[in-house]
Write a protein that holds these residues in place. Structure first.
Motif, PDB file in Angstrom:
ATOM      1  N   LEU A 168      36.489  22.361  40.337  1.00  0.00           N
ATOM      2  CA  LEU A 168      35.343  21.634  41.226  1.00  0.00           C
ATOM      3  C   LEU A 168      35.931  21.011  42.485  1.00  0.00           C
ATOM      4  O   LEU A 168      35.180  21.217  43.416  1.00  0.00           O
ATOM      5  CB  LEU A 168      35.043  20.419  40.441  1.00  0.00           C
ATOM      6  CG  LEU A 168      33.929  20.648  39.227  1.00  0.00           C
ATOM      7  CD1 LEU A 168      33.685  19.314  38.496  1.00  0.00           C
ATOM      8  CD2 LEU A 168      32.484  21.144  40.024  1.00  0.00           C
ATOM      9  N   LEU A 195      26.668  20.103  43.335  1.00  0.00           N
ATOM     10  CA  LEU A 195      27.887  20.214  42.609  1.00  0.00           C
ATOM     11  C   LEU A 195      27.634  19.522  41.269  1.00  0.00           C
ATOM     12  O   LEU A 195      28.372  19.869  40.386  1.00  0.00           O
ATOM     13  CB  LEU A 195      28.910  19.413  43.462  1.00  0.00           C
ATOM     14  CG  LEU A 195      29.216  19.865  44.740  1.00  0.00           C
ATOM     15  CD1 LEU A 195      30.109  18.951  45.516  1.00  0.00           C
ATOM     16  CD2 LEU A 195      30.017  21.116  44.403  1.00  0.00           C
ATOM     17  N   CYS A 241      34.766  22.458  46.349  1.00  0.00           N
ATOM     18  CA  CYS A 241      34.651  21.813  47.561  1.00  0.00           C
ATOM     19  C   CYS A 241      35.044  22.408  48.916  1.00  0.00           C
ATOM     20  O   CYS A 241      34.907  22.467  49.849  1.00  0.00           O
ATOM     21  CB  CYS A 241      34.971  20.085  47.418  1.00  0.00           C
ATOM     22  SG  CYS A 241      34.030  19.477  46.118  1.00  0.00           S
TER      23      CYS A 241
END
Length: 208
Positions: free
Chosen positions: A149, A127, A153
């Motif tokens: 972001l 990440l 996830c």
């Protein structure tokens, strides 16, 4: 000998390098087909109905959706988009491979409506590397990057049900894996349903 086509469905978080890998796959395998989607948005300059999209009213789209017309559909920025199921099935039955660049929600629908499809998920190395790539593109605000972001996830939690997972840590290595997955998919018995029968009946050499 007739071959059944492959529906290759590729998903990835934004910034994982999916577009680059798909471009290379299309360059090497230009035979991939294109499914004309339906949409409720208005045509843009130069777009042709039936070529770029099927431009429908919202009422027509919703009626067809209720009737099970779409292999997958989604609402984006207030407009509806959908992939017609039967034309797609005809393309595959005729031996045409079809490539889908689609998000996890659309892929999940295709998993239900097109069970013979092959699903592939492109992963970033980490990440933190994904965040670095998003910043490096210089295209998005900090707020947009933070949202991407968060979405990544959520999308990563869907990855385990895909058929293949490819980590894009090096674009050449990742493309080699993508290529291998596609070629492997074309070797499934589904793609050559008559192969064994032809061997059994001694017709293989004649058909060559």
């Amino acid at each position: 000998m007739k071959r059944h086509g492959i529906a290759l469905v590729i998903s990835a978080p934004s910034g994982a390098g999916k577009t680059t890998l798909i471009s290379r796959l299309r360059e090497e395998f230009p035979h991939f087909g294109y499914s004309v989607s339906c949409t409720t948005r208005t045509p843009r300059a130069g777009e042709c109905d039936g070529k770029d999209y099927h431009f429908w009213t919202r009422a027509r789209f919703e009626d067809q959706r209720a009737a099970g017309y779409f292999a997958e559909w989604a609402e984006v920025h207030g407009n509806l988009y959908g992939t017609p199921l039967e034309p797609l099935r005809r393309m595959l039955e005729q031996g045409q491979d079809v490539l889908f660049d689609i998000d996890v929600q659309g892929a999940r629908q295709l998993k239900e409506s097109l069970r013979e499809a092959v699903f592939l998920f492109i992963l970033p190395p980490s990440l933190s590397e994904l965040e670095k790539r998003l910043h490096g593109r210089g295209l998005d605000s900090e707020e947009t990057i933070a949202r991407r972001l968060r979405n990544a996830c959520t999308e990563l939690r869907e990855a385990p049900w895909y058929d293949y997972l490819i980590v894009n840590d090096d674009v050449d290595a990742a493309y080699a894996r993508l290529r291998a997955a596609y070629v492997a998919a074309t070797l499934r018995p589904l793609c050559r349903p008559e192969l064994v029968r032809a061997l059994e009946q001694g017709r293989l050499e004649e058909e060559r």
